[in-house]
Design a protein around this motif. Sequence first.
Motif, PDB file in Angstrom:
ATOM      1  N   ALA A 150       0.580  12.423   3.298  1.00 24.70           N
ATOM      2  CA  ALA A 150       0.108  12.079   4.647  1.00 24.70           C
ATOM      3  C   ALA A 150      -0.116  10.571   4.771  1.00 24.70           C
ATOM      4  O   ALA A 150       0.194   9.968   5.802  1.00 24.70           O
ATOM      5  CB  ALA A 150      -1.182  12.839   4.962  1.00 24.70           C
ATOM      6  N   SER A 151      -0.646   9.950   3.709  1.00 22.72           N
ATOM      7  CA  SER A 151      -0.876   8.504   3.739  1.00 22.72           C
ATOM      8  C   SER A 151       0.435   7.741   3.835  1.00 22.72           C
ATOM      9  O   SER A 151       0.565   6.795   4.613  1.00 22.72           O
ATOM     10  CB  SER A 151      -1.642   8.088   2.481  1.00 22.72           C
ATOM     11  OG  SER A 151      -1.716   6.687   2.373  1.00 22.72           O
ATOM     12  N   ILE A 152       1.425   8.161   3.042  1.00 24.32           N
ATOM     13  CA  ILE A 152       2.742   7.501   3.065  1.00 24.32           C
ATOM     14  C   ILE A 152       3.391   7.670   4.433  1.00 24.32           C
ATOM     15  O   ILE A 152       3.929   6.720   5.017  1.00 24.32           O
ATOM     16  CB  ILE A 152       3.645   8.074   1.965  1.00 24.32           C
ATOM     17  CG1 ILE A 152       3.084   7.708   0.580  1.00 24.32           C
ATOM     18  CG2 ILE A 152       5.082   7.570   2.105  1.00 24.32           C
ATOM     19  CD1 ILE A 152       3.642   8.552  -0.541  1.00 24.32           C
ATOM     20  N   ALA A 171       0.834  -1.202   0.000  1.00 25.45           N
ATOM     21  CA  ALA A 171       0.000   0.000   0.000  1.00 25.45           C
ATOM     22  C   ALA A 171       0.870   1.254   0.000  1.00 25.45           C
ATOM     23  O   ALA A 171       0.574   2.237  -0.693  1.00 25.45           O
ATOM     24  CB  ALA A 171      -0.929  -0.005   1.214  1.00 25.45           C
ATOM     25  N   ARG A 172       1.949   1.227   0.770  1.00 27.43           N
ATOM     26  CA  ARG A 172       2.882   2.366   0.788  1.00 27.43           C
ATOM     27  C   ARG A 172       3.553   2.515  -0.574  1.00 27.43           C
ATOM     28  O   ARG A 172       3.690   3.635  -1.088  1.00 27.43           O
ATOM     29  CB  ARG A 172       3.928   2.142   1.878  1.00 27.43           C
ATOM     30  CG  ARG A 172       4.977   3.250   2.023  1.00 27.43           C
ATOM     31  CD  ARG A 172       5.893   2.903   3.192  1.00 27.43           C
ATOM     32  NE  ARG A 172       6.910   3.915   3.438  1.00 27.43           N
ATOM     33  CZ  ARG A 172       8.128   3.902   2.907  1.00 27.43           C
ATOM     34  NH1 ARG A 172       8.465   2.929   2.061  1.00 27.43           N
ATOM     35  NH2 ARG A 172       8.992   4.838   3.204  1.00 27.43           N
ATOM     36  N   ALA A 173       3.967   1.406  -1.182  1.00 32.36           N
ATOM     37  CA  ALA A 173       4.608   1.457  -2.492  1.00 32.36           C
ATOM     38  C   ALA A 173       3.651   2.019  -3.539  1.00 32.36           C
ATOM     39  O   ALA A 173       4.051   2.820  -4.398  1.00 32.36           O
ATOM     40  CB  ALA A 173       5.076   0.061  -2.890  1.00 32.36           C
ATOM     41  N   ALA A 174       2.371   1.620  -3.460  1.00 32.88           N
ATOM     42  CA  ALA A 174       1.386   2.119  -4.417  1.00 32.88           C
ATOM     43  C   ALA A 174       1.175   3.622  -4.246  1.00 32.88           C
ATOM     44  O   ALA A 174       1.065   4.366  -5.228  1.00 32.88           O
ATOM     45  CB  ALA A 174       0.065   1.369  -4.237  1.00 32.88           C
ATOM     46  N   ALA A 175       1.132   4.073  -2.984  1.00 34.36           N
ATOM     47  CA  ALA A 175       0.959   5.510  -2.727  1.00 34.36           C
ATOM     48  C   ALA A 175       2.166   6.295  -3.227  1.00 34.36           C
ATOM     49  O   ALA A 175       2.026   7.398  -3.772  1.00 34.36           O
ATOM     50  CB  ALA A 175       0.735   5.750  -1.239  1.00 34.36           C
ATOM     51  N   LEU A 176       3.368   5.735  -3.065  1.00 32.06           N
ATOM     52  CA  LEU A 176       4.569   6.389  -3.586  1.00 32.06           C
ATOM     53  C   LEU A 176       4.509   6.512  -5.113  1.00 32.06           C
ATOM     54  O   LEU A 176       4.861   7.553  -5.681  1.00 32.06           O
ATOM     55  CB  LEU A 176       5.817   5.607  -3.172  1.00 32.06           C
ATOM     56  CG  LEU A 176       6.383   5.890  -1.781  1.00 32.06           C
ATOM     57  CD1 LEU A 176       7.430   4.841  -1.412  1.00 32.06           C
ATOM     58  CD2 LEU A 176       6.997   7.283  -1.723  1.00 32.06           C
TER      59      LEU A 176
END
Length: 848
Positions: A514-516, A476-481
């Motif tokens: 903010a999500s990351i 999820a973090r990789a997708a947000a990046l």
Amino acid sequence: MTAGGEAEGLVRLAASDPVLAYERANAFLARSPSSCAARVVALRAAGLAAKELGLLEEGIERLQEALACSEGYEAALVRMNLVGLLSARGDCQGALAEAVRAEGVLRGRDANRLAANVACALARAGRLPEAEAVASQALPRLRQNHDPVTLTGLLTNLGLARALRGDLGTAEATLSEAVAVGEAAGLGHMAAMARGNLAFVASRRGDVPRALRLFAAAEPALTRERVAQCRFDVGETLIQAGLPGEARPLLEATLREVTANGYRCDIADGLLLLAHAELADGDAERAAETAERARAVFADQERTGWTLLADHLLIRARWAAGDRSAVFLRSVVATAERLHERGWAEASAEARIIAARVALALHRPAGHLLEPVSRMRDRGPASLRAAAWHATALERWARRDHGGARDAIEEGLRAVEEYAEVFGALELRARAAGLGDELAQLGLQMARSPRELLSMEERRRALPRPASLRPPRDPARAAALSELRALSSQRASVLAQDGTSEASVRERLRRLEASIQARTRRHQGSGRQHPTGFGADRLVSALGSGRALLEYLRIGDELHAVTACDERLHRFRLGSYADVVDDVRLARFALKRLLERAGDSHALKGLQHACQRLDEVLLAPVLNGIAERDLVLSPIGCLHGLPWAALPSLKGRPYTLVPSAATWLRARAVDASRRERVVLIAGPGLEHAEQEVKALSRLFPQARTLTGTAANAEAVRDALDGADLVHLASHGEFRDGNALFSRLRLADGPLMLCDLETLDAPPRLLVLSACDAGRAADGDALIGMAGVLLALGTATVIASVNPVRDDEAPGFMTAFHTGLAAGLPPARALAAAPRTPGVTGFSCFGAG
């Protein structure tokens, strides 16, 4: 189903799904006769559901309507429900009065339900021992009666009361049981409430990443009132994590919401938390004002136990403002006693620590004040443990027990180190390590020799260093990046779309960041401690006869230095740190002006004068006896942003910058001499970047070259992994205040600092030909590209702490790499390359 059965079902539904219960109860009331008994039950369900949905006054009105048309046992059930709603309004005494009227009437399960509500009211009143006693007495009966709704609620209230009293281990077990019971019975809303309180306990234990994960899991299943309470707890967790600046707006927004909805009990709690945030943010005067407001609201609600917590906050604010009077000492001691009597163990201990420090400042005995706190040195929040050991060290030092004082400092620093190890996010580790600053400062003041001074400073600098920097894989973090990178790159085309404004794009970018950041903060640390990697004997041996170390440090407002040269250590007092800060700012400003306006004589003179003064303070006193040795410089604070090459004594002299002496020893152990895998990269929009890479490809014909669209973030990140030498020319941007998103511009968007954390094998030698790529956050060398890469295992980084003039970079970098190809170590190759103002900011970081 009969009307009565349907109504009873609505009361049960209010506990598991308040939204549905509210809709069905109101529909039932719209069609039911005004006199039927089932209507009273439906009014109860509507009132309970309304409370959960942020409609407190409506809920109370519904229950009062039910009370008006009921009597006997039925009325006692309504009073039982009123206990919870009146408590939320802040009328704890009214709630307890209703409980007294109901308790002689209700029997069996209903009596147990009343006990659960009474425990909640007592806790809200600040009568924690009584709340725990009532809940504990009812708990065995509830476990036998198979009433999961009441059992989950009682366990939740009991767990919270135990947490507030500081009994965190028992509180966690109690709340874990509440979550299990609620989930097994399909009570999603109540299980989420218990999980939110479990997050509160995790936060109080210092496990902030776990707390943030639990809060994130709980909030989607919560209704309006509980969401507000959850966000208050998140605010407290942010304060705990050293982020009061982020906590303040969250608490202020949540306060506005609970005020609008009439949750006066939550208003008082929120004001107290906001005062904590303001105090932690360095605003003691504002914190005192907010604490006085909280105290007035608590007093108006007759919540005397919580009034004491407002008094405790006022004490902390007076301490922060510098009050060390005898009158203040008496006030603190009296407050500590009252806090202890009411069951506020941690607040009482903290007040006693303040009292002890005031007593020591007044040259009075303090041992008797610290004796009751001794058990807190090994349990409770890390901040309290560190404070307890600090006060103990001060008391021992006052008794001239220097060995005992040093032991206390070491114990306190170990507590801080254990706390920091919980964090996987580098920024939170650094903030957590700040809890040890006062202790380390005391250790520096006590140091009797240069060796002791250097060892204590290295101990302090080791606190934020992770045993393992790499976060776990997080899709999820990789997708947000990836989304953030794409939006950053396509910003112009997105703005060109119909109806898309600059403000909306900025908001999308802010939400992605903010999500990351939120996901990064939830990463757990390794939980294992690391050796500092430092020993003075090992250091002087590694320096040999060709190098000397200069490590700068602060003691109070004074700047000091320790040098290591020829197997000897020396200590120097260099003067006012504030004066150095002013000159560093002037030097940075003048250099920036000079880069913007080539040939600006005023800027050039300003730079020269500032650098001459800095040279006289930082280098002239310490270079005697060091001769022409290469220098290992370990700066502090503002010195991390200094363009060191502009100092006269360093003109043409090899030097390398390191976060600590231990970092240099680790970096030096990496073999960076291999040149088997060389990567040359040119980012977009930089006029001379491809020219720079083309010139270097003649020196390294076997190199892999990435330019144009091939220089995208994924390809560059993959190329960095396992490389021996990487040269990356691109636009750079340092994000002041949020270094996690500092970036290098590539073909498809930015490569960010948070991307580098995922490298498995960072390049051994990395040259960043980019503006500001060597800068670090708030003077903390670890939170910046160079610091992260060194922590990951890179031996040497070449980067600039200032903007770079594009047209001057190719010649400078060609000269540097020519020296490197000829066999010079990086620091010497950099020193030998001719400097112009446009490349003044470049320094060598790491092994050198």
